[in-house]
Design a protein around this motif. Structure first.
Motif, PDB file in Angstrom:
ATOM      1  N   LEU A  80      65.866 -37.335 102.108  1.00  0.00           N
ATOM      2  CA  LEU A  80      64.880 -36.263 102.000  1.00  0.00           C
ATOM      3  C   LEU A  80      63.851 -36.380 103.115  1.00  0.00           C
ATOM      4  O   LEU A  80      63.510 -37.484 103.547  1.00  0.00           O
ATOM      5  N   ALA A  81      63.375 -35.237 103.570  1.00  0.00           N
ATOM      6  CA  ALA A  81      62.408 -35.179 104.663  1.00  0.00           C
ATOM      7  C   ALA A  81      61.309 -34.178 104.313  1.00  0.00           C
ATOM      8  O   ALA A  81      61.483 -33.345 103.423  1.00  0.00           O
ATOM      9  N   PRO A  82      60.168 -34.233 105.010  1.00  0.00           N
ATOM     10  CA  PRO A  82      59.032 -33.375 104.656  1.00  0.00           C
ATOM     11  C   PRO A  82      59.238 -31.888 104.917  1.00  0.00           C
ATOM     12  O   PRO A  82      58.443 -31.073 104.471  1.00  0.00           O
ATOM     13  N   SER A  83      60.282 -31.517 105.653  1.00  0.00           N
ATOM     14  CA  SER A  83      60.574 -30.106 105.914  1.00  0.00           C
ATOM     15  C   SER A  83      62.012 -29.998 106.390  1.00  0.00           C
ATOM     16  O   SER A  83      62.651 -31.002 106.747  1.00  0.00           O
ATOM     17  N   GLY A  84      62.519 -28.767 106.434  1.00  0.00           N
ATOM     18  CA  GLY A  84      63.854 -28.557 106.974  1.00  0.00           C
ATOM     19  C   GLY A  84      63.935 -28.951 108.437  1.00  0.00           C
ATOM     20  O   GLY A  84      64.912 -29.563 108.880  1.00  0.00           O
ATOM     21  N   LEU A  85      62.891 -28.615 109.209  1.00  0.00           N
ATOM     22  CA  LEU A  85      62.876 -28.961 110.634  1.00  0.00           C
ATOM     23  C   LEU A  85      62.822 -30.473 110.818  1.00  0.00           C
ATOM     24  O   LEU A  85      63.452 -31.013 111.736  1.00  0.00           O
ATOM     25  N   ASN A  89      65.441 -32.650 112.972  1.00  0.00           N
ATOM     26  CA  ASN A  89      65.023 -33.584 114.013  1.00  0.00           C
ATOM     27  C   ASN A  89      65.552 -34.992 113.759  1.00  0.00           C
ATOM     28  O   ASN A  89      65.848 -35.740 114.702  1.00  0.00           O
ATOM     29  N   LEU A  90      65.670 -35.370 112.480  1.00  0.00           N
ATOM     30  CA  LEU A  90      66.244 -36.669 112.126  1.00  0.00           C
ATOM     31  C   LEU A  90      67.676 -36.771 112.636  1.00  0.00           C
ATOM     32  O   LEU A  90      68.073 -37.794 113.214  1.00  0.00           O
TER      33      LEU A  90
END
Length: 396
Positions: A80-85, A89-90
């Motif tokens: 999970l990441a703080p946003s789709g973008l 970027n990950l």
């Protein structure tokens, strides 16, 4: 030992039993995670399925959401990441290095293209652009490492020739990453999407959209079936300090049970709007992959065999209507609100000048200003009436 009241408050025992059965799982908010003893500290490894070591690595709340997103998308592992973008970027940071070649569809999500161009200018990555509905335009060299796919593409909503693009990428040993925000894991299974059991290597999903459903949470995910890919991503995830809050995870988790109902309702409304929009002489073209007249309709139908489609539909106004006229139309809308994103309860509208967005020539697109409608949960007839009244404000 008698403790000072302040110390006693910090170290207060939790007398209430901590485990009960509830409809929604409990929320864990944590940066520091307490180890029971030194064995628990040292006899663990970051590749363990549930490594409870620090809040950035995960808590029961974030791991539960990740497991559910992986299940929805047909994968095995989720980060999970703080946003789709941030999730996009990950992937780029994990799998691209100096001298590598990355292929991106011309209709890809704009910020992804911008991020890759930044990597190209600063770190020597080569960005190549292809036409998502023309597999022959994808001509990878031996330096190609990553192929970005998006189904359907941003704004103009072409559904890619997913089957042949993935086949070609696999034949050239190129990693495939699918932005699956439009399909949301519901329109098709990205890890088994044809009779030949084709699979992308990983998906990125802006959970901001349909999984959240409220227009108030930013979050993204990266899902894969492959443990080695997951471990590479997890390592980069940790190095970059990517994390989400337990509260945000709980909010998205709470919305998952209604996601398919909302998705189907918004898609149904979008199809009703599609039918009406095609009757309006003011539009040069109406864009939706489920439309039999759409150039990518066959690709959509062979991949989305349940004939699912998201709640998005775009129109291109006839060339005689300039940006000033289109702005008048958008400003006159009352139920459709001017804003980015989709998947929430409120219908949204956004206008685009394709000349500023596309690098390739696309003969299937008419000339003119494009407007994208992102359908909410309002009544379809009310939305059509709103469009109808706003069209009266347009001046040539």
């Amino acid at each position: 030992m008698k403790l000072h009241p302040q110390t006693a408050l910090i170290h207060a025992e939790r007398k209430a039993p901590q485990l009960i059965n509830t409809i929604q799982p409990p929320i864990y908010r944590a940066s520091t995670i307490i180890f029971n003893n030194t064995a628990a500290l040292f006899d663990r490894h970051w590749t363990d399925a549930y490594d409870y070591s620090y809040g950035t690595h995960g808590t029961p709340t974030t791991f539960t959401l990740g497991d559910n997103i992986a299940q929805i998308e047909g994968g095995n592992y989720c980060l999970l990441a703080p946003s789709g973008l941030s999730a996009i970027n990950l992937v780029n940071a994990c799998f691209l290095a100096h001298g590598d070649e990355v292929w991106v569809a011309d209709n890809i999500y704009g910020p992804n293209m911008e991020h890759l161009r930044n990597l190209e200018s600063r770190y020597g990555i080569t960005v190549k652009v292809y036409n998502a509905i023309d597999v022959e335009s994808f001509q990878p060299s031996e330096k190609a490492k990553l192929l970005w796919l998006e189904a359907a593409g941003s704004v103009t909503l072409e559904f890619p020739d997913l089957i042949n693009l993935v086949k070609k990428a696999k034949a050239n040993h190129i990693l495939t990453a699918l932005d699956n925000t439009w399909g949301a894991g519901l329109a098709f299974n990205a890890f088994d999407f044809s009779d030949q059991h084709l699979s992308v290597d990983l998906t990125v999903h802006a959970l901001t959209k349909y999984p959240s459903g409220g227009g108030d949470i930013l979050m993204g995910s990266v899902v894969t079936q492959d443990k080695n890919l997951h471990h590479k991503l997890f390592r980069m995830h940790a190095i970059q300090g990517i994390a989400i809050s337990g509260d945000d995870a709980a909010q998205v988790q709470r919305s998952l049970s209604s996601m398919q109902i909302r998705y189907e309702r918004q898609a149904e409304t979008a199809l009703k709007l599609l039918t009406w929009l095609k009757t309006q002489d003011i539009f040069a073209q109406v864009l939706h992959p489920a439309d039999p007249d759409n150039i990518s309709h066959t690709f959509w139908k062979e991949t989305c065999q349940t004939e699912q489609s998201a709640g998005l539909v775009s129109v291109i106004f006839k060339p005689e209507y300039d940006m000033t006229a289109i702005r008048q139309f958008c400003d006159a809308l009352t139920l459709f609100k001017l804003g980015f994103s989709w998947g929430g309860p409120v219908s949204l509208v956004m206008l685009y000048n394709l000349k500023d967005m596309r690098q390739l020539e696309h003969s299937h697109l008419q000339q003119g200003i494009l407007v994208r409608f992102c359908i909410g949960l309002e009544n379809a007839d009310d939305l059509i009436a709103d469009l109808q009244q706003a069209l009266k404000f347009i001046e040539k």
